[in-house]
Design a protein around this motif. Structure first.
Motif, PDB file in Angstrom:
ATOM      1  N   ILE A  21      -0.029  -7.720 -11.336  1.00 43.76           N
ATOM      2  CA  ILE A  21       1.096  -8.031 -10.453  1.00 43.76           C
ATOM      3  C   ILE A  21       1.767  -9.287 -10.991  1.00 43.76           C
ATOM      4  O   ILE A  21       1.100 -10.290 -11.251  1.00 43.76           O
ATOM      5  CB  ILE A  21       0.623  -8.282  -9.011  1.00 43.76           C
ATOM      6  CG1 ILE A  21      -0.242  -7.122  -8.514  1.00 43.76           C
ATOM      7  CG2 ILE A  21       1.813  -8.481  -8.088  1.00 43.76           C
ATOM      8  CD1 ILE A  21      -0.878  -7.384  -7.161  1.00 43.76           C
ATOM      9  N   GLU A  22       3.073  -9.242 -11.154  1.00 40.53           N
ATOM     10  CA  GLU A  22       3.754 -10.417 -11.683  1.00 40.53           C
ATOM     11  C   GLU A  22       3.660 -11.575 -10.698  1.00 40.53           C
ATOM     12  O   GLU A  22       3.510 -11.390  -9.484  1.00 40.53           O
ATOM     13  CB  GLU A  22       5.216 -10.100 -11.989  1.00 40.53           C
ATOM     14  CG  GLU A  22       6.059  -9.734 -10.792  1.00 40.53           C
ATOM     15  CD  GLU A  22       7.501  -9.460 -11.188  1.00 40.53           C
ATOM     16  OE1 GLU A  22       8.271 -10.438 -11.267  1.00 40.53           O
ATOM     17  OE2 GLU A  22       7.833  -8.284 -11.427  1.00 40.53           O
ATOM     18  N   LEU A  25       0.831  -1.206   0.000  1.00 37.43           N
ATOM     19  CA  LEU A  25       0.000   0.000   0.000  1.00 37.43           C
ATOM     20  C   LEU A  25       0.864   1.254   0.000  1.00 37.43           C
ATOM     21  O   LEU A  25       0.555   2.236  -0.687  1.00 37.43           O
ATOM     22  CB  LEU A  25      -0.919   0.011   1.223  1.00 37.43           C
ATOM     23  CG  LEU A  25      -1.936  -1.128   1.362  1.00 37.43           C
ATOM     24  CD1 LEU A  25      -2.833  -0.878   2.572  1.00 37.43           C
ATOM     25  CD2 LEU A  25      -2.772  -1.272   0.111  1.00 37.43           C
ATOM     26  N   ALA A  26       1.946   1.220   0.783  1.00 37.29           N
ATOM     27  CA  ALA A  26       2.819   2.388   0.860  1.00 37.29           C
ATOM     28  C   ALA A  26       3.471   2.688  -0.484  1.00 37.29           C
ATOM     29  O   ALA A  26       3.698   3.852  -0.828  1.00 37.29           O
ATOM     30  CB  ALA A  26       3.885   2.163   1.929  1.00 37.29           C
ATOM     31  N   ARG A  27       3.746   1.633  -1.260  1.00 40.40           N
ATOM     32  CA  ARG A  27       4.372   1.831  -2.568  1.00 40.40           C
ATOM     33  C   ARG A  27       3.358   2.173  -3.658  1.00 40.40           C
ATOM     34  O   ARG A  27       3.738   2.624  -4.736  1.00 40.40           O
ATOM     35  CB  ARG A  27       5.147   0.571  -2.967  1.00 40.40           C
ATOM     36  CG  ARG A  27       6.387   0.311  -2.126  1.00 40.40           C
ATOM     37  CD  ARG A  27       7.287  -0.711  -2.794  1.00 40.40           C
ATOM     38  NE  ARG A  27       6.663  -2.019  -2.901  1.00 40.40           N
ATOM     39  CZ  ARG A  27       6.799  -2.982  -1.998  1.00 40.40           C
ATOM     40  NH1 ARG A  27       7.518  -2.765  -0.902  1.00 40.40           N
ATOM     41  NH2 ARG A  27       6.225  -4.152  -2.167  1.00 40.40           N
ATOM     42  N   ASN A  28       2.074   1.932  -3.379  1.00 41.76           N
ATOM     43  CA  ASN A  28       1.038   2.183  -4.391  1.00 41.76           C
ATOM     44  C   ASN A  28      -0.124   2.974  -3.784  1.00 41.76           C
ATOM     45  O   ASN A  28      -1.275   2.515  -3.789  1.00 41.76           O
ATOM     46  CB  ASN A  28       0.525   0.858  -4.959  1.00 41.76           C
ATOM     47  CG  ASN A  28       1.615   0.042  -5.625  1.00 41.76           C
ATOM     48  OD1 ASN A  28       1.953   0.256  -6.782  1.00 41.76           O
ATOM     49  ND2 ASN A  28       2.164  -0.900  -4.873  1.00 41.76           N
ATOM     50  N   PRO A  29       0.134   4.173  -3.268  1.00 42.42           N
ATOM     51  CA  PRO A  29      -0.933   4.930  -2.592  1.00 42.42           C
ATOM     52  C   PRO A  29      -2.084   5.296  -3.521  1.00 42.42           C
ATOM     53  O   PRO A  29      -3.215   5.465  -3.062  1.00 42.42           O
ATOM     54  CB  PRO A  29      -0.207   6.179  -2.079  1.00 42.42           C
ATOM     55  CG  PRO A  29       0.986   6.320  -2.978  1.00 42.42           C
ATOM     56  CD  PRO A  29       1.400   4.916  -3.295  1.00 42.42           C
ATOM     57  N   GLU A  30      -1.798   5.414  -4.818  1.00 41.63           N
ATOM     58  CA  GLU A  30      -2.862   5.799  -5.759  1.00 41.63           C
ATOM     59  C   GLU A  30      -3.916   4.706  -5.915  1.00 41.63           C
ATOM     60  O   GLU A  30      -5.031   4.971  -6.389  1.00 41.63           O
ATOM     61  CB  GLU A  30      -2.255   6.132  -7.128  1.00 41.63           C
ATOM     62  CG  GLU A  30      -1.754   4.940  -7.935  1.00 41.63           C
ATOM     63  CD  GLU A  30      -0.397   4.397  -7.455  1.00 41.63           C
ATOM     64  OE1 GLU A  30       0.083   3.407  -8.040  1.00 41.63           O
ATOM     65  OE2 GLU A  30       0.166   4.987  -6.511  1.00 41.63           O
ATOM     66  N   LEU A  31      -3.595   3.479  -5.502  1.00 37.35           N
ATOM     67  CA  LEU A  31      -4.555   2.383  -5.613  1.00 37.35           C
ATOM     68  C   LEU A  31      -5.400   2.215  -4.351  1.00 37.35           C
ATOM     69  O   LEU A  31      -6.352   1.434  -4.347  1.00 37.35           O
ATOM     70  CB  LEU A  31      -3.820   1.070  -5.902  1.00 37.35           C
ATOM     71  CG  LEU A  31      -3.069   0.990  -7.238  1.00 37.35           C
ATOM     72  CD1 LEU A  31      -2.329  -0.336  -7.348  1.00 37.35           C
ATOM     73  CD2 LEU A  31      -4.027   1.161  -8.410  1.00 37.35           C
ATOM     74  N   SER A  87      -9.114 -16.145 -10.582  1.00 33.90           N
ATOM     75  CA  SER A  87      -7.710 -16.342 -10.933  1.00 33.90           C
ATOM     76  C   SER A  87      -6.917 -15.117 -10.492  1.00 33.90           C
ATOM     77  O   SER A  87      -7.482 -14.051 -10.251  1.00 33.90           O
ATOM     78  CB  SER A  87      -7.552 -16.555 -12.451  1.00 33.90           C
ATOM     79  OG  SER A  87      -8.020 -15.415 -13.161  1.00 33.90           O
ATOM     80  N   GLY A  88      -5.612 -15.281 -10.387  1.00 33.96           N
ATOM     81  CA  GLY A  88      -4.768 -14.165  -9.985  1.00 33.96           C
ATOM     82  C   GLY A  88      -4.734 -13.991  -8.475  1.00 33.96           C
ATOM     83  O   GLY A  88      -5.212 -14.830  -7.712  1.00 33.96           O
ATOM     84  N   PRO A 142      -4.229  -6.755  -2.411  1.00 36.98           N
ATOM     85  CA  PRO A 142      -3.603  -6.390  -3.686  1.00 36.98           C
ATOM     86  C   PRO A 142      -4.460  -6.756  -4.893  1.00 36.98           C
ATOM     87  O   PRO A 142      -4.585  -5.969  -5.840  1.00 36.98           O
ATOM     88  CB  PRO A 142      -2.289  -7.178  -3.668  1.00 36.98           C
ATOM     89  CG  PRO A 142      -1.988  -7.359  -2.220  1.00 36.98           C
ATOM     90  CD  PRO A 142      -3.329  -7.572  -1.579  1.00 36.98           C
ATOM     91  N   GLY A 143      -5.055  -7.951  -4.858  1.00 38.24           N
ATOM     92  CA  GLY A 143      -5.901  -8.353  -5.973  1.00 38.24           C
ATOM     93  C   GLY A 143      -7.121  -7.470  -6.111  1.00 38.24           C
ATOM     94  O   GLY A 143      -7.511  -7.083  -7.225  1.00 38.24           O
TER      95      GLY A 143
END
Length: 420
Positions: A251-252, A205-211, A234-235, A240-241
């Motif tokens: 996400i890889e 979350l800290a690395r992707n605040p826009e999400l 799936s996935g 995160p999902g």
């Protein structure tokens, strides 16, 4: 990580499982050597293994309390039935999210080894040997229980990346080798760093605040829990999902995420600052400030059932302001007010339905009563006893005009029958 402080237990060997206590709580009962063997040449599968091969010694860890103890299974029980006799869950069966309750895990020892010549050897351990192992691995157990996430007011346990790594180290430390003399050499305990493929959701979350979803700041516990347990076909699942799917972000593969609930609760706690998140319904029903706000906002003779959305929005702002003065942040407020309105409207619907049913019943009854009255009225009019229409109308609760019309129809009917 959860936004709520919880004390963490200390790893310890349970009383009765130490030499100081004389191991009074445990009696290990391994099978005789002649009951443990493996015959690779046997024709039938059931003949390849000795009746004692299902015997299993284990150590157990209560992740909630830090208690550690050990024991064994009944070797007289068939191998496939041994698992239910373990005192807790196998780590591999519970996933990487919330821990079960009770949070007891069993770690079975490996008893069978194969030497360089391919000969099978079974090694069972004494209580003293297992106790010595427990003393060696207590720091690893402490790392497990000390790094678990404790989420929400009840401190629900959830795996963290560090706790999962520490458990892997614990499993490794419970493995052994035998030297040429048959002496057991346990693996050296290690404190491995968390590998890069194990990722904390809070770091994600800290690395992707826009999400991140701003609605988390005022979401209820149930809403956050539902978000954390998202499971797609799936996935990646979890937070995160759920974040990436609607945004079209991929996400890889190869990562495992930990601390879904903990990250969401921490996000909400950070958004609330020094105020406490409280479910709106609970605050309005149980706190003095909440009850006072609710009573003050009510209009005499008015009902939420008749309130449009704009009125609910105004009420929500009123309650948020009052809660802020009370040191609280209301979670799920809009949904709560709409639910209350829906319940009141449902009650009105029930009243309408009940009224309709009663009216239908009365109308059917009225038809029957009217039929009886008409029959009696016809008899009275046929008497031609000199009473006028006004007098008969009073008896029948009808207007004189209606009685006169009824008399005319009867006279006309008699004329038709007479002509016939």
């Amino acid at each position: 990580m959860s936004g709520t402080e919880h004390s963490k237990p200390t790893a310890h060997v349970v009383v009765g499982y130490t030499p100081q206590d004389g191991f009074v709580a445990v009696q290990l009962d391994p099978p005789p050597a002649e009951y443990v063997w493996h015959d690779r040449q046997a024709e039938h599968h059931q003949e390849r293994f000795g009746p004692g091969n299902g015997y299993q010694q284990w150590l157990a860890v209560d992740a909630a309390t830090g208690a550690v103890w050990f024991g064994d299974t009944d070797w007289r029980t068939q191998d496939e039935d041994a698992a239910p006799w373990l005192p807790g869950h196998r780590r591999a069966t519970v996933g990487d999210g919330a821990l079960p309750s009770p949070a007891v895990f069993a770690l079975p020892f490996t008893h069978r080894a194969v030497d360089d010549q391919g000969t099978d050897t079974w090694r069972f351990f004494s209580a003293e040997e297992i106790y010595a192992l427990l003393r060696r691995v207590l720091p690893l157990v402490q790392r497990v229980i000390g790094s678990l996430h404790r989420v929400g007011p009840d401190g629900d346990l959830e795996w963290s990346a560090e706790a999962a790594t520490a458990w892997t180290d614990l499993e490794q430390a419970c493995r052994y080798t035998l030297d040429a003399t048959g002496t057991v050499a346990w693996a050296e305990p290690r404190m491995s760093p968390v590998p890069a493929w194990r990722v904390e959701v809070a770091d994600f979350l800290a690395r992707n605040p826009e999400l991140c979803d701003a609605a988390w700041a005022t979401a209820t516990d149930a809403e956050l829990d539902g978000y954390a347990t998202y499971e797609p076909d799936s996935g990646y699942g979890g937070v995160p999902g759920r974040m990436c799917a609607p945004a079209g972000v991929r996400i890889e593969e190869g990562y495992t995420f930990y601390g879904h609930r903990a990250a969401l609760y921490a996000y909400r706690a950070a958004a609330c600052g020094d105020r406490t998140p409280v479910e709106a319904g609970l605050w309005l029903r149980t706190s003095d400030a909440g009850r006072s706000s609710w009573e003050g906002a009510k209009v005499v003779g008015a009902s939420l059932a008749d309130a449009p959305d704009c009125v609910l929005d105004h009420l929500a702002e009123t309650f948020r302001s009052a809660a802020a003065d009370d040191g609280a942040v209301l979670t799920g407020l809009t949904a709560y007010l709409r639910q209350q309105r829906a319940e009141e409207r449902a009650a009105v619907d029930d009243t309408l339905a009940a009224t309709g049913e009663e009216l239908k019943r009365l109308e059917e009854l009225l038809k029957e009563v009217r039929l009886v009255r008409n029959t009696v009225l016809t008899r009275v009019l046929s008497w031609t006893d000199g009473r006028d229409d006004e007098m008969i109308a009073r008896l029948a609760a009808m207007s004189p005009v209606a009685v006169a019309e009824w008399r005319e129809r009867l006279t006309a009917d008699r004329s038709v029958r007479a002509e016939a």
